[in-house]
Write a protein that holds these residues in place. Structure first.
Motif, short mmCIF file in Angstrom:
data_model
loop_
_atom_site.label_atom_id
_atom_site.label_comp_id
_atom_site.label_asym_id
_atom_site.label_seq_id
_atom_site.Cartn_x
_atom_site.Cartn_y
_atom_site.Cartn_z
N LEU A 30 5.29 3.52 -6.89
CA LEU A 30 5.50 4.77 -7.49
C LEU A 30 3.80 6.10 -6.02
O LEU A 30 4.37 6.55 -5.40
N PHE A 31 2.61 4.73 -5.72
CA PHE A 31 2.33 5.73 -5.41
C PHE A 31 2.29 5.58 -4.09
O PHE A 31 2.15 6.23 -2.99
N LEU A 32 2.70 4.37 -3.89
CA LEU A 32 3.44 3.95 -2.09
C LEU A 32 4.10 4.66 -1.97
O LEU A 32 3.52 5.83 -0.51
N TYR A 33 5.53 5.08 -2.57
CA TYR A 33 6.25 6.39 -1.85
C TYR A 33 5.34 8.04 -1.95
O TYR A 33 5.91 9.19 -0.90
N LEU A 34 4.64 7.86 -3.47
CA LEU A 34 4.25 9.29 -2.64
C LEU A 34 3.25 9.02 -1.83
O LEU A 34 3.64 10.36 -0.61
N PHE A 35 2.59 8.25 -1.71
CA PHE A 35 1.95 7.73 -0.43
C PHE A 35 2.42 8.66 1.42
O PHE A 35 2.35 9.18 1.83
N ILE A 36 3.66 7.64 1.50
CA ILE A 36 4.49 7.53 2.63
C ILE A 36 5.23 9.15 2.75
O ILE A 36 5.39 9.73 3.73
N THR A 37 5.52 9.77 1.10
CA THR A 37 6.25 10.98 1.79
C THR A 37 5.22 11.98 1.62
O THR A 37 5.77 12.67 2.56
N PHE A 38 4.10 12.28 1.34
CA PHE A 38 2.81 13.80 1.60
C PHE A 38 2.35 12.92 3.34
O PHE A 38 1.92 13.77 3.44
N PHE A 39 2.55 11.89 3.78
CA PHE A 39 1.83 11.76 4.83
C PHE A 39 2.73 12.11 5.87
O PHE A 39 2.61 12.70 7.21
N GLN A 40 4.42 11.29 5.79
CA GLN A 40 5.05 12.84 7.27
C GLN A 40 5.19 14.04 7.02
O GLN A 40 5.36 14.65 7.76
N ILE A 41 5.53 14.44 4.92
CA ILE A 41 4.87 15.92 5.16
C ILE A 41 3.86 16.53 6.40
O ILE A 41 4.09 17.56 7.25
N GLY A 42 2.87 15.61 6.04
CA GLY A 42 1.65 16.25 6.17
C GLY A 42 1.36 15.92 8.09
O GLY A 42 1.04 16.49 8.98
N LEU A 43 2.36 15.12 8.70
CA LEU A 43 2.68 14.94 9.69
C LEU A 43 4.03 16.18 10.36
O LEU A 43 3.53 16.09 11.58
N VAL A 53 -3.84 11.67 -12.51
CA VAL A 53 -4.46 12.11 -11.18
C VAL A 53 -4.68 11.89 -10.12
O VAL A 53 -5.41 12.29 -9.16
N LEU A 54 -4.59 10.17 -10.09
CA LEU A 54 -4.50 9.57 -9.00
C LEU A 54 -3.16 10.08 -7.67
O LEU A 54 -3.14 9.61 -7.12
N GLY A 55 -2.63 10.07 -9.04
CA GLY A 55 -1.09 10.69 -8.20
C GLY A 55 -1.26 12.05 -6.94
O GLY A 55 -1.23 12.21 -5.81
N SER A 56 -2.52 12.30 -7.71
CA SER A 56 -3.35 13.61 -7.11
C SER A 56 -3.67 13.99 -5.98
O SER A 56 -3.69 13.86 -5.10
N LEU A 57 -4.86 12.66 -6.10
CA LEU A 57 -5.10 12.35 -5.02
C LEU A 57 -4.28 11.24 -3.63
O LEU A 57 -5.02 11.82 -2.45
N THR A 58 -3.79 10.79 -4.23
CA THR A 58 -2.97 10.01 -3.62
C THR A 58 -2.23 11.17 -2.56
O THR A 58 -1.83 10.71 -0.98
N ALA A 59 -1.49 11.36 -2.95
CA ALA A 59 -0.42 12.95 -1.82
C ALA A 59 -1.06 13.60 -1.39
O ALA A 59 -0.75 13.90 -0.27
N THR A 60 -3.01 14.00 -2.06
CA THR A 60 -3.45 15.42 -1.05
C THR A 60 -4.05 14.90 0.27
O THR A 60 -3.82 14.87 1.59
N PHE A 61 -4.53 13.23 -0.16
CA PHE A 61 -5.24 12.23 1.03
C PHE A 61 -4.21 12.00 2.25
O PHE A 61 -4.55 12.10 2.62
N ALA A 62 -2.55 11.25 1.39
CA ALA A 62 -1.61 11.52 2.05
C ALA A 62 -1.29 12.92 3.28
O ALA A 62 -1.04 12.81 4.52
N LEU A 63 -1.38 13.63 2.83
CA LEU A 63 -1.04 14.86 2.64
C LEU A 63 -1.87 16.03 4.74
O LEU A 63 -1.71 15.86 5.29
N VAL A 64 -3.47 15.09 3.48
CA VAL A 64 -4.29 15.56 5.04
C VAL A 64 -4.77 14.48 6.23
O VAL A 64 -4.92 14.72 7.07
N LEU A 65 -4.77 13.61 5.69
CA LEU A 65 -4.69 12.16 6.67
C LEU A 65 -4.45 12.23 8.18
O LEU A 65 -4.94 12.19 9.16
#
Length: 191
Positions: free
Chosen positions: A2-15, A82-94
């Motif tokens: 789930l955390f990997l999918y969260l990261f990839i999803t929000f990274f793409q949204i941020g991009l 909370v780790l999910g929050s941090l993952t999504a936020t970091f992925a969006l900003v990265l």
């Protein structure tokens, strides 16, 4: 996983999320509600409302709350949420962080050139389209109800929508005040 999918999803949204936080809302909703089914439309609407009322950019706030809700709805406890929050936020900003570091020097040098100006000219209508899509996606039966399902909620929701539009667009009332007025009116009228 789930955390990997969260990261990839929000990274793409941020991009690909041009137009700031409000431009990202339609992308976030499409992914977290319709594609991954991490939350319901009403949960996402609540997240958008909370994101607008809390300090900070609405896109980053939405990512934070979506990450928490997605992990929480998957059955994990608060520390993992909370780790999910941090993952999504970091992925969006990265992506923005990487792009700003890479192109900041080149952008200053080439900002006045015709190709760069043409790119920005082309992005403006796309940003308006993303904002319109976010607005239309939030105008759903989950948020407004329907005249046949709950006529009182439907008409109150439409009234609040029109009053907020008139208040912010024509009367130039501060949007934060309109959010507070709408929250009080919604509590008074719907319950």
């Amino acid at each position: 996983m789930l955390f990997l999918y969260l990261f990839i999803t929000f990274f793409q949204i941020g991009l690909f999320g041009f137009g700031g936080g409000y431009g990202m809302l339609s992308l976030i909703q499409r992914e977290v509600v319709y594609h991954w089914h991490w939350m319901s439309t009403s949960e996402f609407t609540d997240i958008v409302a909370i994101s607008q009322m809390t300090p900070g950019p609405v896109g980053i706030n939405s990512a934070t709350y979506c990450g928490y809700t997605a992990v929480h709805n998957a059955g994990y406890g608060m520390p993992m949420s909370v780790l999910g929050s941090l993952t999504a936020t970091f992925a969006l900003v990265l992506p923005s962080l990487i792009l700003m570091i890479v192109i900041s020097r080149m952008f200053i040098k080439y900002m006045k050139t015709q190709p760069v100006q043409s790119v920005f000219l082309g992005l403006r209508p796309a940003v308006v389209g993303l904002l319109a899509a976010a607005t239309l996606m939030l105008m759903s039966a989950d948020n407004f109800s329907t005249p046949s399902q709950n006529p009182w909620q439907f008409f109150v929701s439409c009234f609040l929508f029109l009053a907020t539009f008139v208040g912010t667009y024509f009367l130039k009332i501060n949007p934060i005040r309109m959010i507070a007025y709408s929250a009080v009116a919604g509590l008074a009228l719907l319950y």
